[in-house]
Design a protein around this motif. Structure first.
Motif, short mmCIF file in Angstrom:
data_model
loop_
_atom_site.label_atom_id
_atom_site.label_comp_id
_atom_site.label_asym_id
_atom_site.label_seq_id
_atom_site.Cartn_x
_atom_site.Cartn_y
_atom_site.Cartn_z
N SER A 83 0.85 -1.19 0.00
CA SER A 83 0.00 0.00 0.00
C SER A 83 0.88 1.25 0.00
N GLY A 84 0.35 2.35 -0.46
CA GLY A 84 1.10 3.60 -0.46
C GLY A 84 1.86 3.83 -1.77
N PRO A 85 2.71 4.88 -1.82
CA PRO A 85 3.38 5.22 -3.08
C PRO A 85 4.37 4.15 -3.56
N PHE A 86 4.84 3.30 -2.67
CA PHE A 86 5.80 2.25 -3.06
C PHE A 86 5.12 0.90 -3.25
N LYS A 87 3.84 0.90 -3.46
CA LYS A 87 3.07 -0.34 -3.62
C LYS A 87 3.70 -1.24 -4.69
N GLY A 88 3.86 -2.49 -4.37
CA GLY A 88 4.42 -3.45 -5.32
C GLY A 88 5.92 -3.60 -5.25
N GLU A 89 6.61 -2.68 -4.54
CA GLU A 89 8.07 -2.73 -4.44
C GLU A 89 8.49 -3.79 -3.42
N LEU A 90 9.64 -4.41 -3.70
CA LEU A 90 10.19 -5.37 -2.74
C LEU A 90 11.24 -4.64 -1.90
N ALA A 91 11.36 -5.02 -0.66
CA ALA A 91 12.28 -4.31 0.23
C ALA A 91 12.80 -5.24 1.32
N VAL A 92 13.91 -4.79 1.94
CA VAL A 92 14.46 -5.55 3.06
C VAL A 92 14.30 -4.70 4.33
N VAL A 93 13.87 -5.34 5.40
CA VAL A 93 13.62 -4.61 6.65
C VAL A 93 14.94 -4.26 7.32
N LYS A 94 15.11 -2.99 7.66
CA LYS A 94 16.33 -2.54 8.32
C LYS A 94 16.12 -2.23 9.79
N ARG A 95 14.92 -1.78 10.12
CA ARG A 95 14.65 -1.43 11.51
C ARG A 95 13.15 -1.64 11.81
N VAL A 96 12.85 -2.05 13.03
CA VAL A 96 11.45 -2.27 13.42
C VAL A 96 11.15 -1.42 14.65
N ASP A 97 10.08 -0.65 14.58
CA ASP A 97 9.65 0.13 15.75
C ASP A 97 8.29 -0.42 16.18
N GLU A 98 8.34 -1.30 17.18
CA GLU A 98 7.10 -1.97 17.59
C GLU A 98 6.10 -1.01 18.24
N SER A 99 6.60 -0.02 18.99
CA SER A 99 5.67 0.88 19.68
C SER A 99 4.87 1.73 18.69
N LYS A 100 5.52 2.14 17.60
CA LYS A 100 4.79 2.94 16.59
C LYS A 100 4.18 2.06 15.51
N ASN A 101 4.45 0.75 15.56
CA ASN A 101 3.99 -0.19 14.53
C ASN A 101 4.51 0.20 13.15
#
Lengths: 152, 62
Positions: free
Chosen positions: A101-119
């Motif tokens: 969803s959003g402007p990058f919809k359909g793009e593949l990416a690698v997760v670099k950082r996770v902020d659980e409190s802000k989801n």
């Protein structure tokens, strides 16, 4: 003793069906106690009622209902829907994700950082020439590969 | 028609002014999962979720 029944609905109409059923139940004095529509299951709702008869009466005439799944389910089977984890809690650094969803919809990416409190998660797009970190809501991605996760 | 969920008790309302259930003033548009509680006294789901008043609630509030 209350029982839990699964009702099949049109996809994306679960909320409307739940509201309509609840409104009808109040008028007709049916022994129906709650209606659950978890995010995880599309096209189905879980109804807590006293008996099979009550549920049959409750779904009568309600639009977007496709049928009643035979039999009932136990509370232990639906318990996990009641304390759902936030999307970010299920994502770890290094996971390969697709932005849905959003402007990058359909793009593949690698997760670099996770902020659980802000989801939120910060990802780097795979096809970008220059790796730019992009922060997106954890609900807006789909996990493709759980790479980088420590083996248990 | 936007529905808001109370950040504290997850009660869903269309008027995000003051929560009818807990009195909180914090609401969010970002919520997922949906429960309609009709009879909180008899509902096991309501007991498990700690819901005491009938109404619509969200399962996740972010």
């Amino acid at each position: 003793m209350t029982k839990y029944f699964v009702v099949k609905t049109t996809a994306n109409q679960e909320k409307i069906v739940a509201s309509l059923m609840a409104a009808g139940v109040k008028k007709r004095r049916i022994n129906l106690y709650s209606i659950l529509s978890p995010k995880e299951i599309k096209g189905y709702i879980i109804v807590e009622a006293e008996s099979n008869e009550d549920i049959v009466n409750a779904i009568r005439g309600v639009p977007h209902i496709k049928g009643l799944v035979k039999g009932d389910v136990s509370f232990t089977e639906i318990e996990h829907f009641l304390k759902p984890k936030k999307a970010a809690e299920q994502i770890r650094e290094g996971f390969k994700v697709e932005i849905i969803s959003g402007p990058f919809k359909g793009e593949l990416a690698v997760v670099k950082r996770v902020d659980e409190s802000k989801n939120e998660i910060t990802v780097e797009l795979l096809e970008a020439v220059v790796p730019i970190p992009v922060t997106v809501k954890a609900d807006n991605v789909r996990i493709l590969e759980k790479t980088g996760e420590e083996e248990v | 028609m936007v529905e808001y969920a109370c950040k504290k008790c997850r009660y869903i309302t269309e008027e995000p002014t003051i929560c009818k259930v807990c009195g909180s003033r914090e609401f969010t548009k970002e919520w997922h999962g949906y429960v309609v509680v009709i009879d909180p006294e008899k509902s096991e789901i309501a007991k498990k979720l700690g819901i005491k008043y009938a109404g619509k609630y969200a399962l996740i509030v972010s």
